[in-house]
Design a protein around this motif. Structure first.
Motif, short mmCIF file in Angstrom:
data_model
loop_
_atom_site.label_atom_id
_atom_site.label_comp_id
_atom_site.label_asym_id
_atom_site.label_seq_id
_atom_site.Cartn_x
_atom_site.Cartn_y
_atom_site.Cartn_z
N ASP A 218 0.81 -1.23 0.00
CA ASP A 218 0.00 0.00 0.00
C ASP A 218 0.84 1.28 0.00
OD1 ASP A 218 -2.25 -1.61 0.05
OD2 ASP A 218 -2.34 -1.61 2.24
N GLY A 219 1.99 1.24 -0.64
CA GLY A 219 2.78 2.44 -0.81
C GLY A 219 3.37 3.01 0.46
N ARG A 220 3.63 2.17 1.46
CA ARG A 220 4.21 2.66 2.71
C ARG A 220 5.73 2.66 2.62
NH1 ARG A 220 0.49 -1.55 6.13
NH2 ARG A 220 -1.52 -0.53 5.84
N LEU A 221 6.24 3.41 1.65
CA LEU A 221 7.68 3.42 1.40
C LEU A 221 8.50 3.89 2.59
CD1 LEU A 221 9.85 2.83 -0.69
CD2 LEU A 221 9.60 5.18 -1.52
N PRO A 222 8.07 4.91 3.34
CA PRO A 222 8.88 5.32 4.50
C PRO A 222 9.09 4.20 5.52
CG PRO A 222 7.29 7.04 3.95
CD PRO A 222 6.95 5.85 3.11
N LEU A 223 8.06 3.37 5.73
CA LEU A 223 8.21 2.25 6.65
C LEU A 223 9.21 1.23 6.13
CD1 LEU A 223 4.60 1.38 7.93
CD2 LEU A 223 6.48 2.41 9.21
N LEU A 224 9.16 0.98 4.83
CA LEU A 224 10.09 0.03 4.24
C LEU A 224 11.52 0.52 4.40
CD1 LEU A 224 9.64 -1.96 0.99
CD2 LEU A 224 11.78 -0.77 1.37
N ILE A 225 11.75 1.80 4.12
CA ILE A 225 13.10 2.36 4.24
C ILE A 225 13.56 2.33 5.70
CG2 ILE A 225 14.48 4.46 3.97
CD1 ILE A 225 12.72 5.12 1.55
N ALA A 226 12.65 2.68 6.61
CA ALA A 226 13.00 2.66 8.03
C ALA A 226 13.38 1.26 8.47
CB ALA A 226 11.83 3.17 8.87
N GLY A 227 12.61 0.26 8.02
CA GLY A 227 12.93 -1.12 8.36
C GLY A 227 14.28 -1.55 7.81
N LEU A 228 14.59 -1.12 6.59
CA LEU A 228 15.88 -1.48 5.99
C LEU A 228 17.03 -0.87 6.77
CD1 LEU A 228 17.02 -3.02 3.58
CD2 LEU A 228 16.94 -0.91 2.25
N VAL A 229 16.86 0.37 7.22
CA VAL A 229 17.90 1.03 8.02
C VAL A 229 18.11 0.30 9.35
CG1 VAL A 229 18.48 3.14 9.29
CG2 VAL A 229 17.58 3.29 6.96
N VAL A 230 17.01 -0.07 10.00
CA VAL A 230 17.10 -0.79 11.27
C VAL A 230 17.84 -2.12 11.08
CG1 VAL A 230 15.77 -2.00 13.05
CG2 VAL A 230 15.08 0.28 12.30
N LEU A 231 17.51 -2.84 10.00
CA LEU A 231 18.16 -4.12 9.73
C LEU A 231 19.64 -3.94 9.41
CD1 LEU A 231 15.51 -6.07 7.63
CD2 LEU A 231 16.19 -6.44 9.99
N ALA A 232 19.97 -2.87 8.70
CA ALA A 232 21.38 -2.64 8.36
C ALA A 232 22.23 -2.45 9.61
CB ALA A 232 21.49 -1.40 7.45
N VAL A 233 21.62 -1.91 10.67
CA VAL A 233 22.34 -1.70 11.92
C VAL A 233 22.34 -2.96 12.78
CG1 VAL A 233 22.36 -0.40 14.09
CG2 VAL A 233 21.88 0.78 11.92
N ALA A 234 21.20 -3.63 12.86
CA ALA A 234 21.04 -4.71 13.84
C ALA A 234 21.46 -6.07 13.33
CB ALA A 234 19.57 -4.76 14.29
N LEU A 235 21.11 -6.42 12.09
CA LEU A 235 21.33 -7.78 11.61
C LEU A 235 22.79 -8.22 11.64
CD1 LEU A 235 20.18 -10.39 10.44
CD2 LEU A 235 20.32 -9.35 8.15
N PRO A 236 23.75 -7.39 11.23
CA PRO A 236 25.16 -7.86 11.26
C PRO A 236 25.62 -8.30 12.63
CG PRO A 236 24.97 -5.85 9.94
CD PRO A 236 23.65 -6.04 10.63
N ARG A 237 25.00 -7.82 13.69
CA ARG A 237 25.39 -8.20 15.05
C ARG A 237 24.94 -9.60 15.42
NH1 ARG A 237 26.80 -3.21 17.61
NH2 ARG A 237 26.25 -1.46 16.26
N LEU A 238 24.08 -10.20 14.60
CA LEU A 238 23.59 -11.55 14.85
C LEU A 238 24.23 -12.58 13.92
CD1 LEU A 238 19.76 -10.81 15.21
CD2 LEU A 238 21.49 -10.90 17.01
N LEU A 239 25.01 -12.12 12.96
CA LEU A 239 25.61 -12.99 11.97
C LEU A 239 27.12 -13.07 12.17
CD1 LEU A 239 23.68 -11.76 8.78
CD2 LEU A 239 23.03 -13.56 10.40
N PRO A 240 27.77 -14.10 11.63
CA PRO A 240 29.23 -14.18 11.75
C PRO A 240 29.88 -12.94 11.13
CG PRO A 240 28.34 -16.25 10.96
CD PRO A 240 27.20 -15.27 10.95
N PRO A 241 30.93 -12.41 11.74
CA PRO A 241 31.61 -11.24 11.17
C PRO A 241 32.02 -11.50 9.73
CG PRO A 241 32.44 -11.71 13.37
CD PRO A 241 31.56 -12.86 13.01
N GLY A 242 31.74 -10.54 8.87
CA GLY A 242 32.10 -10.68 7.46
C GLY A 242 31.02 -11.27 6.58
N THR A 243 29.84 -11.55 7.13
CA THR A 243 28.78 -12.16 6.33
C THR A 243 28.37 -11.27 5.17
OG1 THR A 243 27.92 -13.45 8.19
CG2 THR A 243 26.42 -13.05 6.36
N LEU A 244 28.18 -9.99 5.43
CA LEU A 244 27.67 -9.09 4.39
C LEU A 244 28.71 -8.80 3.31
CD1 LEU A 244 25.50 -6.59 6.47
CD2 LEU A 244 24.86 -8.77 5.40
#
Length: 450
Positions: A218-244
């Motif tokens: 439904d065109g909620r682009l700001p939410l999608l971008i916000a979620g992507l930013v949150v994941l960019a910060v948080a997800l690497p901390r749960l994965l082995p170093p160097g995954t990305l």
């Protein structure tokens, strides 16, 4: 005989988790209509997914520290209790609470099963066990829709939720028998450094994934971008170093699992819709395309379990077949391309993911030091889940912004599949160095199963 009972219990439990995952997706429209909670429809899925991310991280570290028994039985109890709450729910809000508990319990079960495999079965049997696990996910997709349809029509949607707790009890009895005398107790005796921080980052990652899921509609682009930013910060901390950046070894294993799953599931979401809207297939005929992919996935997993091909071939050939299948399915969006191409296209794609999926599970355990199997298995499953959510969200947003052009989705998933093909050779890191005492370097000689 004891190990056979254990294997039967593990596969039965995994099959029930897989069946309920698929069954809920089929029954949920009826549930939302009857309970009057259509506005909360998405939360019934995203809430369970968010809980599973946290449960996966906690379960992995818990299994490493204290052995897999406690997280396994806690997970079984939570999975069954959550289903019971959902099945008896008088309102959509209560059902969502049950789904949250179910998602958390199912995640504990999934990661504990990986640690059980590492501790009970010799390494040469790991390919066969993970082949059975893969089949346990595929078979429900073939027979599940018919079973769910019959149950819903004859007994109502509540039976879909309430039947599985009873079956879970039967699987639990097999596990009790199979676990008797097995070396699964105990684990690391050292405290878990940073566990609280990891659980916090898991919760933040779950929030980011939910934001992306909601933002893709439904065109909620700001939410999608916000979620992507949150994941960019948080997800690497749960994965082995160097995954990305696809560092060699375990980071590339986790990254490849995420890319392969993301490409496959994001494309699969669109296949039946495309076939119905663009080629005017019936729901049944479109479903047969997915069934072909499920069958080939199961067959490829069977081949992997018998080590017909080497691990390197599995990853390279599997990645190439996913890419080729997506190209062929994308071609079906062109009116001049015969509709019949859709069936072999998805058979090829399913065969590719069937080669990759269990191979990466085996590699995760091979690259894990004693006492790290739970944490690394957790990272593998978290990466797969979040990459899949991101892939489905981004391709869905691209699909809508391009005016419902299906080729855009297949082009985006092709890019992911080709990225997976590029990093597949990097999944094979250097073997762990082993000290004279027999423990991997950096690990105490007494770490691991008691």
């Amino acid at each position: 005989m004891t190990r056979k009972a254990l294997t039967a219990g593990l596969v039965a439990l995994m099959s029930l988790v897989a069946f309920e995952y698929m069954a809920v997706a089929i029954a949920m429209p009826v549930v939302a209509e009857e309970l009057g909670g259509l506005e909360l429809y998405g939360l019934a899925f995203s809430g369970a997914m968010a809980a599973s991310v946290v449960g996966t991280v906690l379960g992995g570290r818990w299994a490493d520290l204290r052995g897999p028994r406690a997280p396994l039985w806690t997970g079984v109890a939570g999975f069954a209790a959550g289903l019971a709450v959902a099945g008896l729910a008088p309102s959509m809000e209560v059902l969502i609470a049950g789904r949250f508990v179910q998602g958390f319990g199912g995640a504990l079960v999934s990661v504990a099963l990986y640690v059980l495999v590492a501790r009970v079965y010799p390494e040469e049997l790991h390919p066969r066990i993970f082949s059975l696990f893969a089949t346990a996910w595929v078979v429900p997709s073939m027979v599940g829709p018919a079973i769910v349809g019959v149950l819903t029509d004859a007994l109502g949607w509540r039976s879909v939720f309430l039947l599985v707790p009873f079956l879970t009890g039967a699987a639990g009895l097999l596990l009790v028998r199979g676990l008797a005398g097995q070396p699964v107790s105990g684990g690391q005796r050292a405290p878990a450094p940073g566990l609280s921080a990891k659980i916090t980052w898991a919760a933040v990652t779950a929030v980011g994934a939910v934001l992306m899921q909601y933002g893709s509609t439904d065109g909620r682009l700001p939410l999608l971008i916000a979620g992507l930013v949150v994941l960019a910060v948080a997800l690497p901390r749960l994965l082995p170093p160097g995954t990305l950046r696809a560092a060699r070894g375990l980071p590339s294993v986790v990254g490849l699992r995420g890319l392969a799953a993301g490409a496959f599931f994001a494309a699969e979401v669109m296949v039946p819709l495309m076939l119905r809207e663009e080629r005017e297939l019936s729901t049944t005929a479109a479903g047969l395309v997915l069934t072909g992919g499920a069958l080939s996935w199961s067959f490829a997993s069977w081949l992997q379990g018998r080590e017909v091909f080497g691990q390197r071939t599995n990853l390279r050939l599997g990645s190439a077949m996913i890419a080729a299948g997506i190209v062929a399915m994308g071609a079906v969006t062109i009116p001049s391309v015969p509709l019949a191409v859709a069936y072999p296209a998805w058979i090829v794609t399913g065969f590719g993911i069937g080669l990759i999926y269990p191979t990466l599970s085996v590699l995760t355990l091979e690259l894990s030091a004693p006492g790290e199997q739970g944490e690394n298995s957790s990272a593998l499953q978290v990466g797969e889940s979040v990459f899949s959510v991101v892939s489905v969200a981004v391709t869905g947003a691209l699909f809508l912004s391009a005016g419902r052009e299906y080729w855009v989705v297949f082009a985006a998933t092709l890019v992911m599949a080709l990225a997976g093909l590029a990093i597949a050779p990097r999944a094979f890191g250097r073997p762990r160095q082993v000290s004279e005492a027999g423990a991997p370097a950096g690990q105490p000689s007494g770490a691991g199963p008691a």
